[in-house]
Scaffold this motif. Structure first.
Motif, PDB file in Angstrom:
ATOM      1  N   HIS A 169      25.298 -12.901  15.607  1.00  0.00           N
ATOM      2  CA  HIS A 169      24.618 -12.409  16.719  1.00  0.00           C
ATOM      3  C   HIS A 169      23.306 -11.951  16.665  1.00  0.00           C
ATOM      4  O   HIS A 169      22.219 -12.497  17.359  1.00  0.00           O
ATOM      5  CB  HIS A 169      25.519 -10.996  17.436  1.00  0.00           C
TER       6      HIS A 169
ATOM      7  N   THR B  16      20.527 -18.824  20.012  1.00  0.00           N
ATOM      8  CA  THR B  16      21.977 -17.878  20.513  1.00  0.00           C
ATOM      9  C   THR B  16      21.833 -17.222  21.297  1.00  0.00           C
ATOM     10  O   THR B  16      20.716 -16.522  21.445  1.00  0.00           O
ATOM     11  CB  THR B  16      22.464 -17.043  19.072  1.00  0.00           C
TER      12      THR B  16
ATOM     13  N   ASN C 290      25.886 -13.285  23.910  1.00  0.00           N
ATOM     14  CA  ASN C 290      27.536 -13.231  24.108  1.00  0.00           C
ATOM     15  C   ASN C 290      28.250 -14.277  23.582  1.00  0.00           C
ATOM     16  O   ASN C 290      29.346 -14.467  23.708  1.00  0.00           O
ATOM     17  CB  ASN C 290      27.647 -13.360  25.732  1.00  0.00           C
ATOM     18  N   GLU C 291      27.338 -15.158  22.586  1.00  0.00           N
ATOM     19  CA  GLU C 291      27.915 -16.067  21.783  1.00  0.00           C
ATOM     20  C   GLU C 291      28.806 -15.749  20.758  1.00  0.00           C
ATOM     21  O   GLU C 291      28.279 -14.633  20.128  1.00  0.00           O
ATOM     22  CB  GLU C 291      26.790 -17.352  21.594  1.00  0.00           C
ATOM     23  N   ILE C 292      29.842 -15.996  20.393  1.00  0.00           N
ATOM     24  CA  ILE C 292      30.442 -16.294  19.181  1.00  0.00           C
ATOM     25  C   ILE C 292      29.663 -16.640  17.805  1.00  0.00           C
ATOM     26  O   ILE C 292      29.133 -17.515  17.714  1.00  0.00           O
ATOM     27  CB  ILE C 292      32.059 -16.679  19.176  1.00  0.00           C
ATOM     28  N   GLY C 293      29.973 -15.803  16.985  1.00  0.00           N
ATOM     29  CA  GLY C 293      29.322 -16.128  15.704  1.00  0.00           C
ATOM     30  C   GLY C 293      27.982 -15.114  15.302  1.00  0.00           C
ATOM     31  O   GLY C 293      27.944 -14.008  15.916  1.00  0.00           O
TER      32      GLY C 293
END
Length: 145
Positions: free
Chosen positions: A89, A81, A84-87
């Motif tokens: 963190h 991950t 800045n990735e969705i989900g």
């Protein structure tokens, strides 16, 4: 109705290595188990669900981290991950001595993504990439309130 966080669960590639990392940072193993069966299939939503698990706790007794390594179905490898990735963190910990904690993390091959930053006069902090690509934020409070 009151609500509280029970734990944060993270699937890992190597349970023993991940336990070693987090216990060296100061968490304690509260329990270990192997889970499978109809109840587990129903709760998790995977047929034939079978995993080794470990529950770890923070020294203050308030935080718990559940680590699990899948035996069946096979674990699915993903790219680590990015911040800045969705989900999901990261998992964050307050530490008394950031430099000392980073020395411990380095013994596990875990280093800051970029460096150590200072947030105003409040925190010295960094993100490290932990076992199985887990992003771990480590923050040392600069001024005690």
């Amino acid at each position: 109705m009151p609500i509280k966080i029970e734990n944060v669960a993270i699937a890992v590639r190597d349970l023993e290595a991940t336990i070693g990392f987090f216990t060296d940072l100061g968490l304690t193993v509260l329990g270990r188990d192997e889970v499978r069966g109809e109840w587990s299939d129903t709760a998790v939503g995977l047929d034939g669900n079978h995993a080794k698990i470990a529950m770890l706790g923070t020294p203050d007794g308030n935080g718990r981290l559940e680590l699990f390594e899948y035996i069946h179905p096979d674990a699915i490898e993903t790219e680590p991950t990015l911040p800045n990735e969705i989900g999901m963190h990261r998992v964050a910990f307050s530490v008394d001595d950031l430099e000392h904690t980073l020395q411990i993390a380095a013994r596990h091959g875990c280093h800051p993504l970029r460096g150590v930053a200072t947030y105003g006069d409040v925190y010295k902090l960094t993100y490290v990439r932990g076992p199985s690509g887990i992003i771990v934020m480590l923050a040392q409070e600069l001024k005690k309130s």
